[in-house]
Design an enzyme around this catalytic site. Structure first.
Site, short mmCIF file in Angstrom:
data_model
loop_
_atom_site.label_atom_id
_atom_site.label_comp_id
_atom_site.label_asym_id
_atom_site.label_seq_id
_atom_site.Cartn_x
_atom_site.Cartn_y
_atom_site.Cartn_z
N ASP A 194 -88.83 10.19 -52.83
CA ASP A 194 -90.12 9.49 -52.88
C ASP A 194 -89.97 8.08 -53.45
OD1 ASP A 194 -92.41 11.49 -52.19
OD2 ASP A 194 -90.96 12.63 -53.37
N ASP A 226 -85.98 5.05 -57.43
CA ASP A 226 -87.06 4.16 -57.89
C ASP A 226 -87.72 4.62 -59.18
OD1 ASP A 226 -88.28 6.48 -56.74
OD2 ASP A 226 -90.18 5.36 -56.75
N ASP A 244 -82.50 9.06 -53.72
CA ASP A 244 -83.74 9.69 -54.18
C ASP A 244 -84.69 9.74 -52.96
OD1 ASP A 244 -86.01 10.29 -55.94
OD2 ASP A 244 -86.57 8.19 -55.65
O1 LIG Z 1 -87.39 12.38 -57.37
P1 LIG Z 1 -88.38 12.03 -56.32
O2 LIG Z 1 -87.98 12.44 -54.94
O3 LIG Z 1 -88.78 10.56 -56.39
O4 LIG Z 1 -89.67 12.89 -56.72
C1 LIG Z 1 -90.50 12.51 -57.81
C2 LIG Z 1 -91.91 12.95 -57.52
O5 LIG Z 1 -92.17 12.47 -56.20
C3 LIG Z 1 -93.40 12.85 -55.60
O6 LIG Z 1 -94.45 12.16 -56.24
C4 LIG Z 1 -94.40 10.76 -56.01
O7 LIG Z 1 -94.61 10.49 -54.61
C5 LIG Z 1 -95.90 10.92 -54.10
C6 LIG Z 1 -95.91 10.67 -52.60
O8 LIG Z 1 -95.65 9.33 -52.30
C7 LIG Z 1 -97.01 10.18 -54.85
O9 LIG Z 1 -98.29 10.59 -54.38
C8 LIG Z 1 -96.88 10.45 -56.36
O10 LIG Z 1 -97.82 9.66 -57.07
C9 LIG Z 1 -95.46 10.06 -56.85
O11 LIG Z 1 -95.29 10.42 -58.21
C10 LIG Z 1 -93.57 14.35 -55.64
O12 LIG Z 1 -94.82 14.68 -55.11
C11 LIG Z 1 -93.41 14.87 -57.06
O13 LIG Z 1 -93.50 16.27 -57.06
C12 LIG Z 1 -92.03 14.47 -57.55
O14 LIG Z 1 -91.88 14.93 -58.89
#
Ligand SMILES: O=P(O)(O)OC[C@H]1O[C@H](O[C@H]2O[C@H](CO)[C@@H](O)[C@H](O)[C@H]2O)[C@H](O)[C@@H](O)[C@@H]1O
Length: 357
Positions: free
Chosen positions: A105, A295, A103
């Site tokens: 983020d 995560d 994954d």
């Molecule tokens: O599947 P992932 O790669 O984990 O994506 C899920 C979401 O990730 C991002 O948001 C998350 O990370 C951001 C940066 O650290 C943070 O600001 C946010 O609060 C988290 O939810 C991404 O921006 C989303 O579009 C994804 O859906």
């Protein structure tokens, strides 16, 4: 777990009108209308509660406050550190091809306030690059594929963006595939105009909420709550719901301080994992060991697939105990990097030993 956390949209707003003006719809009783409102209110609360549980604010973490030390110890016993279980993982891989699913983020990059600044460190890039030298490797993200690629910048990987709804094979590097077909899979392409429309509507609707951010992830849309005062979360969730009532073909899932709007099609990170295994030539095979590190709630779909198949390992990246289908845990991106390094070192050594024999 997944079903519990997925809340369908398509809400009946006529009921709300009835409450404010009962004479308009005399055939719907006030009691029924109130019940319906309660359900809708419950949905909004469920979204908000689920987001809180996904990414507890450490200072006043509901999770850590409500869990006793024994509960925390018991969680770590049932989801031990993947570093501590390294031998078990590698010995299960005997005679099998490890396939890595990562994954983005919160796994490869630390969580930051601004989603556009979730930069991956050079050290992490190096670690992923090395892993991909030995094992087929895929990035599986909720982000749009081109965006996650712009962060990772490694052409030798598979990328599954938009929660697996946009999958593309490597542009370069070693070809692990047993078959030779190029991989490009977009099961939700018919939703593109709708997603674009809902993105614009959400931008407009949420612009009155300070700190709210709407991100277009191509086949899905994220509404970020991270920089919004928690007192406004319910109101923001209500704004999202008021847009989605017009889109019964879209649904909402919750992540770390984010609501993710996506097509109702039966496709998720778990399906993407299975699709990629198949594309790599490992459909219905016993000689493969998939390892998925993630995560977030949406990674649970992939953990569940591995658990149901009785194959491979899910590793949850979390500092706090969470309800999960993963087998093991790692505390954060820095431990993920250590784990990837360890895997590469182990592989190098075992190849050296093999060449000496
Ligand atoms: O599947 P992932 O790669 O984990 O994506 C899920 C979401 O990730 C991002 O948001 C998350 O990370 C951001 C940066 O650290 C943070 O600001 C946010 O609060 C988290 O939810 C991404 O921006 C989303 O579009 C994804 O859906």
């Amino acid at each position: 777990m997944t079903k519990k956390n997925v809340v369908e949209s398509g809400l009946n707003m006529a009921i709300t009108v009835v409450v404010s003006n009962p004479s308009l719809f005399p055939y719907v009783s006030r009691k029924k209308a109130l019940q319906k409102l309660e359900i809708e209110g419950g949905r909004i609360n469920a979204w908000v509660d689920s987001m809180r549980a996904s990414s507890p604010t450490h200072r006043k973490s509901a999770v850590s406050l409500s869990l006793s030390t024994e509960d925390q110890t018991s969680w770590i016993t049932s989801h031990p550190s993947a570093m501590d279980m390294f031998e078990e993982i590698t010995s299960s891989s005997k005679g099998k091809q490890i396939v890595m699913f990562l994954d983005y983020d919160g796994t490869l990059s630390p969580i930051v306030d601004d989603p556009d600044r979730a930069i991956m460190s050079d050290e992490m890039r190096e670690a992923v690059k090395n892993v991909a030298r030995y094992f087929p490797t895929a990035i599986v993200s909720g982000r749009r594929r081109d965006k996650v690629y712009s962060f990772v910048r490694l052409g030798e990987l598979y990328y599954a963006g938009s929660h697996g709804m946009d999958i593309k094979g490597p542009a370069k590097g070693p070809t692990y595939k047993r078959g030779k077909k190029a991989v490009l899979f977009q099961p939700a392409s018919e939703y593109l105009p709708m997603i674009d429309e809902v993105y614009k509507a959400l931008l407009e609707k949420t612009k009155s909420t300070p700190g709210a951010k709407v991100e277009n992830n191509k086949f899905c849309v994220s509404v970020h709550f991270r920089c919004v005062d928690e007192k406004r979360w319910t109101a923001l969730a209500e704004q999202v719901r008021s847009v989605l009532k017009n889109y019964p073909k879209l649904r909402v899932t919750q992540g770390r301080k984010v609501l993710e709007i996506r097509p109702t099609i039966k496709w998720d990170k778990g399906k993407a994992l299975e699709f990629l295994l198949e594309s790599l030539g490992f459909a219905n095979c016993n000689d493969v060991l998939p390892v998925y590190i993630g995560d977030d709630r949406t990674d649970e779909d992939a953990f569940k697939v591995l658990r149901d198949r009785g194959q491979g390992f899910g590793i949850l990246v979390s500092k706090t105990p969470k309800d999960t289908n993963a087998s093991y845990s790692l505390q954060g991106p820095s431990e993920v990097k250590d784990f990837l390094h360890k895997l590469v070192e182990w592989k190098r050594l075992s190849l050296q030993e093999h060449s000496r024999v």
